[in-house]
Design an enzyme around this catalytic site. Structure first.
Site, PDB file in Angstrom:
ATOM      1  N   HIS A 172       0.845  -1.243  -0.148  1.00 50.14           N
ATOM      2  CA  HIS A 172       0.091  -0.372   0.002  1.00 50.14           C
ATOM      3  C   HIS A 172       0.903   1.568   0.239  1.00 50.14           C
ATOM      4  CE1 HIS A 172      -3.698   2.086   1.055  1.00 50.14           C
ATOM      5  NE2 HIS A 172      -2.884   3.020   1.577  1.00 50.14           N
ATOM      6  N   GLU A 173       1.944   1.462   0.754  1.00 52.09           N
ATOM      7  CA  GLU A 173       2.834   2.695   1.366  1.00 52.09           C
ATOM      8  C   GLU A 173       3.403   2.690   0.063  1.00 52.09           C
ATOM      9  OE1 GLU A 173       2.323   4.871   2.816  1.00 52.09           O
ATOM     10  OE2 GLU A 173       0.029   3.771   4.130  1.00 52.09           O
ATOM     11  N   HIS A 231       1.543   4.896  -2.569  1.00 51.32           N
ATOM     12  CA  HIS A 231       1.680   5.844  -2.976  1.00 51.32           C
ATOM     13  C   HIS A 231       3.452   6.513  -3.470  1.00 51.32           C
ATOM     14  CE1 HIS A 231      -1.496   7.333  -0.465  1.00 51.32           C
ATOM     15  NE2 HIS A 231      -1.387   5.696   0.261  1.00 51.32           N
ATOM     16  N   GLU A 238      -4.929   7.892  -2.949  1.00 51.19           N
ATOM     17  CA  GLU A 238      -5.492   6.781  -1.973  1.00 51.19           C
ATOM     18  C   GLU A 238      -5.194   5.749  -3.766  1.00 51.19           C
ATOM     19  OE1 GLU A 238      -5.816   4.324   1.252  1.00 51.19           O
ATOM     20  OE2 GLU A 238      -4.490   6.847   0.442  1.00 51.19           O
TER      21      GLU A 238
END
EC number: 3.4.17.19
Length: 507
Positions: A271-272, A275, A301
């Site tokens: 997830h990160e 980003h 996001e």
């Protein structure tokens, strides 16, 4: 338009905006350090550092010189073409300047100091599962955010609209609600179909022993393989996972590990990394300018959720990656089939913690927070009543009741960070990601095969071209239409979830 036609006022504007960006990057670095390596006793001094830096940054952002330059550039902006790099940079600079000049420096400094202290109170409160430790900090933040919103809101807007506009420019709460209502209905329908299914994922697989040193090694390898550049970034641990863009060539990822729960660390890293890849994909030559910045937090996001869910939780991804994971944890995964593991990581069931929630029920977490935030700002809910109201609504929406405040209203860092108006961007990001991934599949017909072979470069390049390189050329909803040909809708997300869970749960 050649560089010889660019007026000196534009070049000077760029200088000032880049100076502001550098000051912001210093604040980002101090904030990252506060959440990772700063000793607890340094909290008071760090709050003073951040408050002073925020005041200096605000001073730079509101200098009359910048206002004068923007006035000089008005005619040039109009002649450059609305979608040109120059016009986009000037238009966004004017928006930011107008917004910043409305806020007194004293308010900015007070907010920054209160946030730094509040985050430390939140960490202590969460550790002890005691909301009362954090309550006064939350009251102060609500007071300050109301003051900020009262200054910024335009005619016809609510206080919440004014704060939401900071994270999702152009979006209003009523528009979010219009998307959330049918999304909630669709989620609840799918959830009931899953509850009625006889399929029972073996989730105990994920709760076996997964030593955290190997989790770190595995997660870093996965992030690198999908495209995060560790020559320009790093990975550390923290209480609440986040990605911090320090500046060109420096992007920091964080996650948290639990030895007896595989999903948290691994999917947190994916997830990160999503980003981080967005930040690394931005145009370095446009640093500090709109064309070198992300569009909105919802679009940001969408990038993390696309890599975490549409790639990382997909069957093709695990066709490639499972043998590596099984090899790293033979004592926990020996005899566990790919089907069993894939079904386990995609288990759907209501749970307490948002960042560990499945793709489906996650949306209900966001809707709850969206509703409570609006009530807090409107004065319809007092901070002292948050735990009780949270637990009541949580039970209503998800069918389970948090056992303590750490499982409930203290689980997220956002309110302690002053990020009110932020939460809706998570569910918006899910909708954006579904539409983007569907468009990528249409343009890359063999995308599933590429993922199954561990080849992620073509998807990354597609995202770089269609989203990252465009900076803030379009607002979020306009970007979705440009890239996908369709208006933002909850339907692609619900269709994707229905297809995936229908295959897993047999409906």
């Amino acid at each position: 338009m050649t560089t010889t036609n660019i007026p000196p006022a534009y070049d000077r504007m760029v200088e000032l905006l880049r100076e502001k960006a550098v000051l912001n990057s210093c604040g980002s670095l101090l904030g990252w350090d506060e959440q990772t390596y700063m000793p607890p006793a340094g909290g008071e001094h760090r709050a003073n550092q951040l408050a002073l830096l925020a005041g200096l940054t605000h001073e730079r952002a509101t200098t009359p010189e910048l206002g004068g330059l923007l006035g000089e550039l008005k005619e040039f902006e109009e002649s450059a073409g609305s979608e040109s790099v120059l016009a986009v940079n000037i238009r966004a600079a004017r928006r930011d300047y107008d917004r910043a000049t409305q806020l007194p420096r004293k308010l900015v400094e007070e907010m920054t100091r209160e946030i730094s202290l509040a985050q430390q109170k939140w960490v202590a409160a969460r550790k002890q599962a005691d909301f009362s430790i954090f309550q006064k900090s939350l009251e102060s933040i609500i007071r300050l955010k109301r003051e900020e919103a009262s200054i910024l809101k335009k005619e016809g807007e609510t206080l919440y609209d004014a704060l939401l506009d900071e994270y999702e420019p152009g979006m209003r709460a009523e528009q979010v609600q219009a998307l959330f209502d049918p999304l909630r209905e669709g989620v609840i329908k799918l959830l009931q179909q899953i509850k009625d299914s006889s399929v029972e994922p073996k989730t105990e697989i994920l709760k076996r022993s997964y030593p955290t040193d190997r989790q770190h090694e595995l997660g870093q390898a996965a992030a690198a393989q999908i495209g995060f550049d560790f020559e320009r970034g790093r990975l550390d641990t923290t209480a609440h996972p986040f990605c911090s863009e320090i500046g060109p060539g420096d992007c920091r990822l964080t996650t948290r590990y639990f030895e007896n729960f595989f999903n948290s660390g691994f999917f947190g890293i994916l997830h990160e990394a999503g980003h981080g890849m967005y930040e690394q994909g931005l145009n370095v030559e446009q640093y500090g300018l709109a064309m070198g910045l992300s569009v909105s937090l919802g679009i940001h996001e969408s990038q993390s959720l696309l890599w975490e869910n549409f790639v990382g939780r997909s069957r093709p991804f695990w066709n490639h990656f499972y043998p590596k994971v099984q090899g790293m944890y033979p004592e926990s995964l020996n005899g566990v089939s790919l089907d069993e593991f894939y079904t386990a990581i995609n288990d759907v069931r209501p749970s307490y913690i948002r960042v560990e929630a499945d793709e489906l029920t996650y949306n209900l977490h966001i809707m709850l927070r969206f509703e409570l935030e609006q009530k807090l700002l409107a004065g319809e809910l007092e901070a002292a009543d948050v735990p009780e109201v949270w637990n009541s609504r949580f039970t209503e929406y998800l069918g389970v009741t948090p056992e303590n405040d750490a499982q409930g209203c203290l689980q997220d860092i956002h309110w302690s960070a002053g990020l009110m108006g932020y939460f809706p961007t998570y569910a918006l990001g899910k909708m954006y990601s579904a539409q983007f991934f569907k468009a990528a599949q249409n343009e890359i017909p063999d995308l599933s095969d590429l993922i199954a072979n561990g080849e992620f470069g073509e998807l990354k390049s597609w995202l770089n071209k269609n989203i990252h390189d465009r900076g803030q050329q379009y607002q979020a909803r306009d970007l979705v239409k440009v890239v996908t040909g369709n208006e933002l809708s909850e339907k692609p997300l619900l269709e994707a979830l229905g297809t995936k869970y229908g295959e897993i749960y047999g409906f």
